[in-house]
Design a protein around this motif. Structure first.
Motif, PDB file in Angstrom:
ATOM      1  N   TYR A 101     -18.500 -67.702  48.131  1.00  0.00           N
ATOM      2  CA  TYR A 101     -19.488 -68.184  49.094  1.00  0.00           C
ATOM      3  C   TYR A 101     -20.760 -67.388  48.856  1.00  0.00           C
ATOM      4  CZ  TYR A 101     -15.402 -70.377  51.078  1.00  0.00           C
ATOM      5  OH  TYR A 101     -14.275 -71.135  51.238  1.00  0.00           O
ATOM      6  N   ARG A 102     -21.831 -68.099  48.474  1.00  0.00           N
ATOM      7  CA  ARG A 102     -22.973 -67.416  47.881  1.00  0.00           C
ATOM      8  C   ARG A 102     -24.283 -67.706  48.626  1.00  0.00           C
ATOM      9  NH1 ARG A 102     -23.281 -69.894  42.373  1.00  0.00           N
ATOM     10  NH2 ARG A 102     -22.672 -71.723  43.587  1.00  0.00           N
ATOM     11  N   TYR A 103     -25.191 -66.726  48.507  1.00  0.00           N
ATOM     12  CA  TYR A 103     -26.520 -66.829  49.097  1.00  0.00           C
ATOM     13  C   TYR A 103     -27.554 -66.381  48.070  1.00  0.00           C
ATOM     14  CZ  TYR A 103     -23.741 -66.947  53.345  1.00  0.00           C
ATOM     15  OH  TYR A 103     -22.816 -67.278  54.302  1.00  0.00           O
ATOM     16  N   LEU A 104     -28.768 -66.868  48.275  1.00  0.00           N
ATOM     17  CA  LEU A 104     -29.875 -66.464  47.425  1.00  0.00           C
ATOM     18  C   LEU A 104     -30.590 -65.292  48.071  1.00  0.00           C
ATOM     19  CD1 LEU A 104     -31.479 -67.358  44.831  1.00  0.00           C
ATOM     20  CD2 LEU A 104     -33.063 -68.476  46.421  1.00  0.00           C
ATOM     21  N   ALA A 105     -30.587 -64.151  47.386  1.00  0.00           N
ATOM     22  CA  ALA A 105     -31.290 -62.979  47.903  1.00  0.00           C
ATOM     23  C   ALA A 105     -32.786 -63.164  47.718  1.00  0.00           C
ATOM     24  CB  ALA A 105     -30.814 -61.721  47.181  1.00  0.00           C
ATOM     25  N   GLU A 106     -33.576 -62.367  48.442  1.00  0.00           N
ATOM     26  CA  GLU A 106     -35.025 -62.521  48.392  1.00  0.00           C
ATOM     27  C   GLU A 106     -35.580 -62.213  47.003  1.00  0.00           C
ATOM     28  OE1 GLU A 106     -38.984 -61.336  51.002  1.00  0.00           O
ATOM     29  OE2 GLU A 106     -37.015 -60.616  51.598  1.00  0.00           O
ATOM     30  N   ASP A 107     -34.858 -61.402  46.225  1.00  0.00           N
ATOM     31  CA  ASP A 107     -35.335 -61.110  44.872  1.00  0.00           C
ATOM     32  C   ASP A 107     -34.910 -62.183  43.866  1.00  0.00           C
ATOM     33  OD1 ASP A 107     -32.631 -60.670  44.553  1.00  0.00           O
ATOM     34  OD2 ASP A 107     -32.809 -58.572  43.966  1.00  0.00           O
ATOM     35  N   GLY A 108     -34.254 -63.240  44.355  1.00  0.00           N
ATOM     36  CA  GLY A 108     -33.868 -64.342  43.488  1.00  0.00           C
ATOM     37  C   GLY A 108     -32.465 -64.262  42.926  1.00  0.00           C
ATOM     38  N   THR A 109     -31.775 -63.172  43.141  1.00  0.00           N
ATOM     39  CA  THR A 109     -30.407 -63.051  42.658  1.00  0.00           C
ATOM     40  C   THR A 109     -29.450 -63.753  43.622  1.00  0.00           C
ATOM     41  OG1 THR A 109     -30.089 -60.941  43.807  1.00  0.00           O
ATOM     42  CG2 THR A 109     -30.896 -60.858  41.543  1.00  0.00           C
ATOM     43  N   VAL A 110     -28.356 -64.227  43.065  1.00  0.00           N
ATOM     44  CA  VAL A 110     -27.327 -64.876  43.877  1.00  0.00           C
ATOM     45  C   VAL A 110     -26.284 -63.835  44.264  1.00  0.00           C
ATOM     46  CG1 VAL A 110     -25.520 -66.627  43.913  1.00  0.00           C
ATOM     47  CG2 VAL A 110     -27.709 -67.117  42.807  1.00  0.00           C
ATOM     48  N   THR A 111     -26.054 -63.698  45.555  1.00  0.00           N
ATOM     49  CA  THR A 111     -25.101 -62.704  46.053  1.00  0.00           C
ATOM     50  C   THR A 111     -23.884 -63.397  46.654  1.00  0.00           C
ATOM     51  OG1 THR A 111     -26.190 -62.613  48.216  1.00  0.00           O
ATOM     52  CG2 THR A 111     -26.958 -61.083  46.540  1.00  0.00           C
ATOM     53  N   ILE A 112     -22.756 -62.735  46.607  1.00  0.00           N
ATOM     54  CA  ILE A 112     -21.498 -63.275  47.134  1.00  0.00           C
ATOM     55  C   ILE A 112     -21.227 -62.623  48.490  1.00  0.00           C
ATOM     56  CG2 ILE A 112     -19.010 -63.469  46.765  1.00  0.00           C
ATOM     57  CD1 ILE A 112     -19.598 -63.335  43.746  1.00  0.00           C
ATOM     58  N   SER A 113     -21.061 -63.449  49.519  1.00  0.00           N
ATOM     59  CA  SER A 113     -20.777 -62.912  50.849  1.00  0.00           C
ATOM     60  C   SER A 113     -19.280 -62.795  51.099  1.00  0.00           C
ATOM     61  CB  SER A 113     -21.401 -63.798  51.931  1.00  0.00           C
ATOM     62  OG  SER A 113     -20.823 -65.102  51.905  1.00  0.00           O
ATOM     63  N   SER A 114     -18.508 -63.693  50.523  1.00  0.00           N
ATOM     64  CA  SER A 114     -17.051 -63.620  50.659  1.00  0.00           C
ATOM     65  C   SER A 114     -16.423 -64.425  49.535  1.00  0.00           C
ATOM     66  CB  SER A 114     -16.586 -64.147  52.022  1.00  0.00           C
ATOM     67  OG  SER A 114     -17.012 -65.475  52.213  1.00  0.00           O
ATOM     68  N   ARG A 115     -15.156 -64.225  49.340  1.00  0.00           N
ATOM     69  CA  ARG A 115     -14.448 -64.867  48.223  1.00  0.00           C
ATOM     70  C   ARG A 115     -13.096 -65.377  48.711  1.00  0.00           C
ATOM     71  NH1 ARG A 115     -14.852 -61.464  43.115  1.00  0.00           N
ATOM     72  NH2 ARG A 115     -16.737 -62.724  42.876  1.00  0.00           N
ATOM     73  N   GLY A 116     -12.724 -66.563  48.250  1.00  0.00           N
ATOM     74  CA  GLY A 116     -11.425 -67.119  48.614  1.00  0.00           C
ATOM     75  C   GLY A 116     -11.450 -67.762  49.989  1.00  0.00           C
ATOM     76  N   ARG A 117     -11.291 -66.936  51.030  1.00  0.00           N
ATOM     77  CA  ARG A 117     -11.332 -67.421  52.403  1.00  0.00           C
ATOM     78  C   ARG A 117     -12.508 -66.763  53.132  1.00  0.00           C
ATOM     79  NH1 ARG A 117      -7.263 -70.504  53.832  1.00  0.00           N
ATOM     80  NH2 ARG A 117      -7.633 -70.216  56.061  1.00  0.00           N
ATOM     81  N   THR A 118     -13.008 -67.456  54.131  1.00  0.00           N
ATOM     82  CA  THR A 118     -14.161 -66.942  54.863  1.00  0.00           C
ATOM     83  C   THR A 118     -14.070 -67.356  56.322  1.00  0.00           C
ATOM     84  OG1 THR A 118     -16.581 -66.776  54.836  1.00  0.00           O
ATOM     85  CG2 THR A 118     -15.648 -68.958  54.451  1.00  0.00           C
ATOM     86  N   LYS A 119     -14.719 -66.596  57.190  1.00  0.00           N
ATOM     87  CA  LYS A 119     -14.798 -66.940  58.607  1.00  0.00           C
ATOM     88  C   LYS A 119     -16.149 -67.585  58.891  1.00  0.00           C
ATOM     89  CE  LYS A 119     -11.671 -63.315  60.257  1.00  0.00           C
ATOM     90  NZ  LYS A 119     -11.533 -62.101  61.117  1.00  0.00           N
ATOM     91  N   THR A 120     -16.151 -68.550  59.790  1.00  0.00           N
ATOM     92  CA  THR A 120     -17.377 -69.269  60.106  1.00  0.00           C
ATOM     93  C   THR A 120     -18.219 -68.566  61.166  1.00  0.00           C
ATOM     94  OG1 THR A 120     -16.392 -70.575  61.893  1.00  0.00           O
ATOM     95  CG2 THR A 120     -16.179 -71.436  59.634  1.00  0.00           C
ATOM     96  N   GLY A 121     -17.639 -67.612  61.878  1.00  0.00           N
ATOM     97  CA  GLY A 121     -18.353 -66.969  62.974  1.00  0.00           C
ATOM     98  C   GLY A 121     -18.134 -67.656  64.302  1.00  0.00           C
ATOM     99  N   ASP A 122     -17.302 -68.712  64.315  1.00  0.00           N
ATOM    100  CA  ASP A 122     -17.002 -69.438  65.555  1.00  0.00           C
ATOM    101  C   ASP A 122     -15.619 -69.069  66.063  1.00  0.00           C
ATOM    102  OD1 ASP A 122     -19.371 -71.231  65.806  1.00  0.00           O
ATOM    103  OD2 ASP A 122     -18.669 -71.929  63.860  1.00  0.00           O
ATOM    104  N   GLN A 123     -15.439 -69.231  67.356  1.00  0.00           N
ATOM    105  CA  GLN A 123     -14.150 -69.031  68.007  1.00  0.00           C
ATOM    106  C   GLN A 123     -13.619 -70.391  68.448  1.00  0.00           C
ATOM    107  OE1 GLN A 123     -12.652 -65.710  69.546  1.00  0.00           O
ATOM    108  NE2 GLN A 123     -13.493 -65.117  67.570  1.00  0.00           N
TER     109      GLN A 123
END
Length: 523
Positions: free
Chosen positions: A370-392
């Motif tokens: 699960y990836r995001y674009l950092a402000e410097d243009g690099t792609v960063t990984i926030s989580s791998r495999g499974r992730t939480k949505t932040g919802d309950q």
């Protein structure tokens, strides 16, 4: 879900299949003016776009930035770039206007395509990549990007973009100071679109009407891609029109119409006469982006006799749960899309039984990043495999998903995410302010409204009305606070952290006209 290669060729196959089966069937039609493109014409046009991009030397993961509002031209560019195998970067201009220069710097696109008339000259003037106005698609009379594309012969010049290559980078509506650039692979995006078609029961006979921004994931997957996967027709709305909503559905024989709690509230307040018999082709209206209050849901169905199918998703994943309107269950967001392997977990990550509230966790692809674009243009990984949505939420005994709240403190106004921090940073630029806090408070129309509290520096004079004007000059209208309260202090926890829940309770007292010691003035 059985994992398979779902790259750009999958999208090309959808376009080719629809064109072969029904070349003269409408693929997209403008709700406002009736301009249309057939499935056969879309195949030819995306073939020309492929030749044009091949001529510019684009390869997989090269980026094309698209700054435009809803139109057939917007969607044809969106589909054409991805079908070729490059990465389309969709940017909502108005909601990200204050960040456009930084967004483009982070993207480092090979090409910028922009809609004229959106006051983009200051940004484009300092942008180095080649840029073209989007223009119009009109055969020999085409202009801008489409005039350049029209000079190319249609071909199968697509590049081999694999499932894990980048399909789209889209920007959220601002859950952080700089809107988050979500990077979705072809596998993530196209698998979700096909599963979303199944979840909502979309077939080739459907005609989906959607006015929501196609710069966002929800509209892209439900209305741009899912109909294409099924050979259906999309009715493109330029923007929401309270007075024309049901007219557009009737004029174009829509079977499914998209919506959200804000537009549903507006329809309830405005329309007094429409009933399901007036729009006989309409199966249901969708609602997403924010929780739909049960009372509003029931009132809509009673008033219009039209079902609402509430779904659930997020930009980082796509649609997560849904159900056809004929099978909807009030108070839920439908059933989870199977490939997500959704479960409800406790704080330690252990799966909870049905009926117990916990965090929503999912992960359909075991090796997914699960990836995001950092402000410097690099792609960063926030989580791998499974992730939480932040919802309950919780799953009931029949597998329907109930959402009970958000883990974070993001304000959702009219389905748009707003970061309190961004507003607070604007307020804190004023020398007379020493503390600032922003919260979302209940609002009948928008779900939540933006309210700020400020603490003045000792001896300073603060005019809340002037502060409102100040915020309005530095923030998009949808982010600017609608009321500002001048307080003696801000509530904090025993550990010194800002207590936003207590601040909302303070607002409730004030809205009821009950005195609050820490509130000397307000606007």
């Amino acid at each position: 879900m059985q994992e398979r290669e779902v790259g750009a060729q999958c999208l090309r196959d959808w376009i080719d299949r629809a064109a072969q089966r029904h070349p003269d069937k409408l693929c997209m039609v403008s709700a406002e003016n009736g301009r249309a493109i057939t499935h056969g014409e879309l195949r030819a046009l995306t073939g020309r776009i492929a030749s044009y991009l091949r001529g510019r030397g684009l390869v997989p993961n090269d980026r094309v930035a698209l700054l435009a509002d809803n139109s057939i031209e917007h969607l044809a560019c969106y589909l054409g770039v991805m079908a070729y195998g490059a990465t389309i970067c969709t940017i909502h201009v108005e909601m990200n206007r204050h960040h456009l220069e930084r967004i483009l710097a982070a993207l480092k696109p090979r090409l910028v395509v922009f809609e004229e008339g959106l006051n983009l000259e200051p940004v484009l003037g300092v942008t180095s990549p080649p840029r073209l106005p989007l223009g119009t698609w009109n055969g020999a009379k085409s202009s801008g990007f489409y005039a350049a594309v029209g000079q190319c012969e249609a071909s199968n010049a697509g590049v081999h973009a694999r499932g894990k290559d980048d399909a789209v980078i889209l920007f959220t509506s601002g859950t952080t100071e700089l809107p988050k650039g979500v990077v979705l692979s072809f596998r993530e995006l196209l698998s979700n679109a096909e599963a979303t078609a199944d979840a909502f029961g979309i077939s080739g006979a459907d005609r989906i009407y959607d006015f929501r921004s196609y710069n966002w994931c929800s509209a892209q997957t439900l209305s741009a891609l899912a109909p294409l996967a099924r050979g259906a027709t999309l009715i493109v709305g330029r923007k929401f029109s309270r007075s024309r909503f049901f007219d557009h559905i009737k004029e174009h024989d829509a079977t499914i119409a998209a919506g959200n709690p804000t537009t549903i509230g507006m329809l309830l307040d405005a329309d007094a006469g429409t009933r399901s018999a007036d729009v006989p082709t309409l199966r249901f209206v969708t609602s997403s982006s924010a929780p739909l209050p049960l009372e509003q849901w029931e009132r809509f169905e009673r008033k219009f006799g039209i079902r609402i199918s509430q779904g659930y998703g997020c930009s980082e994943i796509g649609w997560i749960a849904a159900r056809p309107g004929e099978e909807r269950r009030l108070g839920t967001v439908g059933t989870p899309i199977p490939y997500h392997a959704l479960r409800i977990v406790d704080a330690e990550g252990r799966a909870l039984p049905s009926g117990e509230i916990g965090s929503v966790e999912l992960g359909g692809f075991k090796d997914n990043d699960y990836r995001y674009l950092a402000e410097d243009g690099t792609v960063t990984i926030s989580s791998r495999g499974r992730t939480k949505t932040g919802d309950q939420g919780f799953l009931d005994a029949e597998g329907f998903l109930h959402l009970t709240g958000r883990e974070k403190e993001i304000i959702i106004r009219g389905g748009v995410n707003i970061s309190p921090l961004e507003i607070e940073n604007v307020l804190m630029q004023r020398p007379e302010i020493i503390e600032a806090a922003t919260v979302g408070v209940p609002d009948r129309l928008y779900g939540e409204e933006v309210v700020s509290y400020v603490v003045a520096r000792p001896g300073a004079v603060v005019d809340p009305d002037e502060m409102l004007r100040y915020c309005a000059s530095r923030l998009p209208t949808f982010k600017a606070p609608k009321r500002i309260f001048l307080s003696k202090d801000l509530p904090r926890s025993e550990r010194g952290k800002l207590d936003r829940k207590a601040l909302v309770e303070r607002w409730k007292l004030q809205s009821e006209g009950r005195p609050v010691d820490s509130e000397p003035n307000q606007a």
